[in-house]
Design an enzyme around this catalytic site. Sequence first.
Site, PDB file in Angstrom:
ATOM      1  N   GLU A  45       0.885  -1.172   0.000  1.00 60.76           N
ATOM      2  CA  GLU A  45       0.000   0.000   0.000  1.00 60.76           C
ATOM      3  C   GLU A  45       0.920   1.219   0.000  1.00 60.76           C
ATOM      4  O   GLU A  45       1.532   1.535   1.021  1.00 60.76           O
ATOM      5  CB  GLU A  45      -0.865  -0.078   1.264  1.00 60.76           C
ATOM      6  CG  GLU A  45      -2.200   0.572   1.092  1.00 60.76           C
ATOM      7  CD  GLU A  45      -2.141   2.071   1.274  1.00 60.76           C
ATOM      8  OE1 GLU A  45      -1.391   2.731   0.524  1.00 60.76           O
ATOM      9  OE2 GLU A  45      -2.833   2.562   2.156  1.00 60.76           O
ATOM     10  N   CYS A  76      -2.792   8.433   2.706  1.00 62.27           N
ATOM     11  CA  CYS A  76      -2.495   7.977   1.348  1.00 62.27           C
ATOM     12  C   CYS A  76      -3.627   8.368   0.413  1.00 62.27           C
ATOM     13  O   CYS A  76      -3.422   8.473  -0.789  1.00 62.27           O
ATOM     14  CB  CYS A  76      -2.259   6.477   1.338  1.00 62.27           C
ATOM     15  SG  CYS A  76      -3.391   5.605   2.383  1.00 62.27           S
TER      16      CYS A  76
END
Length: 526
Positions: free
Chosen positions: A244, A278
Amino acid sequence: MSAVLKLQNQMDEIISYNPATGEEVGRVGCASAEDVKAAVAKSRDGFLKWKETSFPQRAALVMRAREIILDELDEIARLISDESGKPVAESLSMEIAPVLDLMQYFARHAAKILKSEKINIGLYATLGRTSKIIYKPLGTVGIIPAWNYPFSIPLGEVVMALMAGNAVIVKPSELTPFVGLKIGEIFEKAGLPEDVLQILTGDGRTGAALVDAGIEKIMFTGSVATGRKIAESAAKHLTSVVLELGGKDPMVVFADANLELAAQGAIWGAFCNSGQSCSSVERLYVEESVERKFTDLIVEKTKRLRQDSGDKETTDVAAMSSERQIKIVEDHVESFRREGAKILTGGKRNANFKGAFYEPTVISNATNQMRGMREETFGPTLPIATFKTEREAIDLANDSDFGLTASVWTRDLAKGKRVAEKILAGTVCVNEVLYTHGIGQTPWGGFKQSGYGRTHGKYGLLELVATQHIHVNRVLLTSNAWWLPYSPLAVETFRGFARYFASGSLRQTMKLAPRLLKRIKELRGK
Ligand code: TXE
């Protein structure tokens, strides 16, 4: 938690600081490669115990851990704020509440998601065969998270890995080791057997040793550069990896959007957690005809945000997590200035504070050629660019190396969904922004340089198990027609397989029956 004291060969000490004040939070050991090896060996024993537990036993343990978090709610929220800098409001709303929801969801539903499944094998079933899938735990799962959501990201992954029957080792970020240790302490208090979950404090070297330890899975959250190193190193052991790696997430605002709501969404999406998510809004594209009006709304709302230390309940935007991170933001804002964008508000450190405070910053006249529109900033900046047509909006949004999340804002839901499906990102929201990591039922992960694999949801849980296929033949009368020895009759039968059986049609396959019977007779005579 005793995990720190158990380190036998620790390297240097890690000092954790509160980024808002610069004060020391505490010191922990930095686990060496030998410590990692020892932890992995213990984890093997932990796994042997844990994989034998039933789903109700695992669920009871997770629900007990959940109760402990609720008992210590404010203390944990404060610890998260102290170590990461974020407002206590966000420790509660963006870390603790979502992960409590994830815990109850996987405690209640993991058994159903991982139930064995019969597979429809088509015409093979007419031969008396059955197939089913069962899901088995992998072994030891290594979790290497970053510092931006130091509680919810690793804890969510721990819960899913445990529900799937794995042993777990977490190597928290060196910026937030005490939040990591808290996760271990919660499970220890909940009664998790020893060695099933271990927290190994350390830095990148500790993380690298864990990746190189030949365990069964690595779940990594962090930068593209580190993700690439991890994938390379894991490949030596064929360890599978979920990466990720952040994003450069676009927000597309059409002229027919509820502009007031979109502006509110944009400032939360860009400035919550000081932009260190993110899925933060890092590129905003607004339809040219409403650019002025929309930008004014954003600037006005941004100027009203209260920046203060994370421990105050009225703080909207607090400190960034580290001095290193604030330097990246300064650098990107400077390059926007140089490349001709306009800084409408913010654009500097907040001089009222000693710590790592950067003012929420709105930037107009941005274009995709600018560096700050291409590299991940991971800070409280909101650069705005314009588009004229739907096609152009999609092209601009897709003109990026990243593809984690995106959002589309319009009152025309058909248009919203149409555009959403054309944007290359793991999650695309219509009239919503950033928050779906908080919905534990939905998959999380990216396209392109944002990484691969999924955390959360059914697809995240399936990353944490091995899929085993069990195939059974219940008819034990004769050899299979395709077995040895071969003959001209066999070859003719196989032509029939290709022509009729492989059509998937029972009626077509019936044409093969005479040849097949002859072939079986032939095999019986051998
Ligand atoms: O990440 P690193 P950093 C982005 C963001 C930020 C940049 C750098 O743009 O500015 O990454 O952040 C461990 N083997 N994101 O330097 O280095 C390390 O100890 C194994 C996006 O903090 O990737 C830590 O636990 N592990 C992101 C973790 O990796 C290693 C969230 C992350 O550190 C290692 C955070 C190695 N060789 C930053 N080297 C997101 N996806 O949301 C380091 N680590």
